[in-house]
Design a protein around this motif. Sequence first.
Motif, PDB file in Angstrom:
ATOM      1  N   ALA A  30       0.832  -1.208   0.000  1.00 21.94           N
ATOM      2  CA  ALA A  30       0.000   0.000   0.000  1.00 21.94           C
ATOM      3  C   ALA A  30       0.863   1.254   0.000  1.00 21.94           C
ATOM      4  N   ASP A  31       0.319   2.337  -0.548  1.00 23.06           N
ATOM      5  CA  ASP A  31       1.016   3.618  -0.496  1.00 23.06           C
ATOM      6  C   ASP A  31       1.187   4.044   0.953  1.00 23.06           C
ATOM      7  N   TYR A  69       7.162   9.702  -2.424  1.00 22.87           N
ATOM      8  CA  TYR A  69       6.249   9.420  -1.307  1.00 22.87           C
ATOM      9  C   TYR A  69       6.461  10.390  -0.147  1.00 22.87           C
ATOM     10  N   GLY A  70       7.089  11.527  -0.433  1.00 26.19           N
ATOM     11  CA  GLY A  70       7.206  12.590   0.561  1.00 26.19           C
ATOM     12  C   GLY A  70       8.370  12.458   1.512  1.00 26.19           C
ATOM     13  N   SER A 283       7.550   0.099  -5.964  1.00 28.31           N
ATOM     14  CA  SER A 283       7.188  -1.031  -5.101  1.00 28.31           C
ATOM     15  C   SER A 283       8.300  -1.330  -4.091  1.00 28.31           C
ATOM     16  N   VAL A 284       9.574  -1.226  -4.515  1.00 28.20           N
ATOM     17  CA  VAL A 284      10.691  -1.415  -3.583  1.00 28.20           C
ATOM     18  C   VAL A 284      10.598  -0.396  -2.457  1.00 28.20           C
ATOM     19  N   ALA A 285      10.306   0.861  -2.808  1.00 25.53           N
ATOM     20  CA  ALA A 285      10.193   1.908  -1.789  1.00 25.53           C
ATOM     21  C   ALA A 285       9.067   1.586  -0.810  1.00 25.53           C
ATOM     22  N   ARG A 286       7.918   1.185  -1.330  1.00 25.13           N
ATOM     23  CA  ARG A 286       6.791   0.851  -0.446  1.00 25.13           C
ATOM     24  C   ARG A 286       7.113  -0.359   0.428  1.00 25.13           C
ATOM     25  N   ARG A 291       8.483  -2.681   5.667  1.00 18.44           N
ATOM     26  CA  ARG A 291       9.400  -3.489   6.491  1.00 18.44           C
ATOM     27  C   ARG A 291      10.009  -2.687   7.638  1.00 18.44           C
ATOM     28  N   GLY A 292       9.847  -1.363   7.615  1.00 17.91           N
ATOM     29  CA  GLY A 292      10.405  -0.526   8.672  1.00 17.91           C
ATOM     30  C   GLY A 292      11.829  -0.075   8.418  1.00 17.91           C
TER      31      GLY A 292
END
Length: 295
Positions: A30-31, A69-70, A283-286, A291-292
């Motif tokens: 998810a975003d 994503y800010g 997707s890697v970033a999300r 994963r934290g």
Amino acid sequence: MARRQGERISLPGLDETPVGPTGREKQDFADPEPLNSHGPARVIALCNQKGGVGKTTTTINLGAALASYGRRVLAIDFDPQGALSAGLGVPTHDVTTIYDLLLSSKVDPMDAVQQTSVEGLDVIPANIDLSAAEVHLVNEVAREQILTRVLRKLTPEYDVILIDCQPSLGILTVNALTAAHGVLIPLECEFFALRGVALLIETIDKVRDRLNPAIELDGILATMYDSRTLHSREVLERVVDAFGDRVLDTVVGRTVKFPDASVAGIPITEFAPEHPAAKAYLSVARELIQRGAVA
């Protein structure tokens, strides 16, 4: 037998759970929620002693994806080849570089920061001068911790700092591992790239034991994956068998769009935002946020 009203029809293949390239259940991340404040940064070293596995490409495009994503992102070019700097279209000569910061504590690290064309993504460049750093640092006191000193003034300003390491396990890479909270290993889906991962993880364990007890392996990212070849599929299967959940679910495919974007001096997320490779790095970033590994 008559089917009751509202009863679901079961057809072969339709009820099976979709499986991703890693052989695990396919994940849709998810975003992330926007951040209310920024800093201090979590430092991630992108490391692999083998060249050509996608370290620089991952640093550029992961940084751009996180920025979208800010997140406030700083990418540090820690390779004398300066490919990260070139790939982000920033000058590397007649400017303050990471080499200057390593050699002198009197240089303000913020003076080396350059903005890129991507909002929220900054970079500290490098050039061939950095190749002399190992010679200069060899007699320094606590030489493995010099980058840590440099980053102290930078971490309050960013949410994540990505260090693009050179393809070796020399003193520069050890500096990056000593300064890092986590390590992301880009791994080309090719046999010779797989052979070196065990040695790299052994080096990370030594750094954890002797220099940086807090360092973690954030994940192994499979890159240059080609589902059409048996070799790619077998290598990815062996990586997942060996390292389990430490392998990210997201896999980055092989494409000519990456060198095209590098020539343009912008990330693929800007160059071809609808391309599968751009979506893969988003997707890697999300996934890393989930994963934290990133706030």
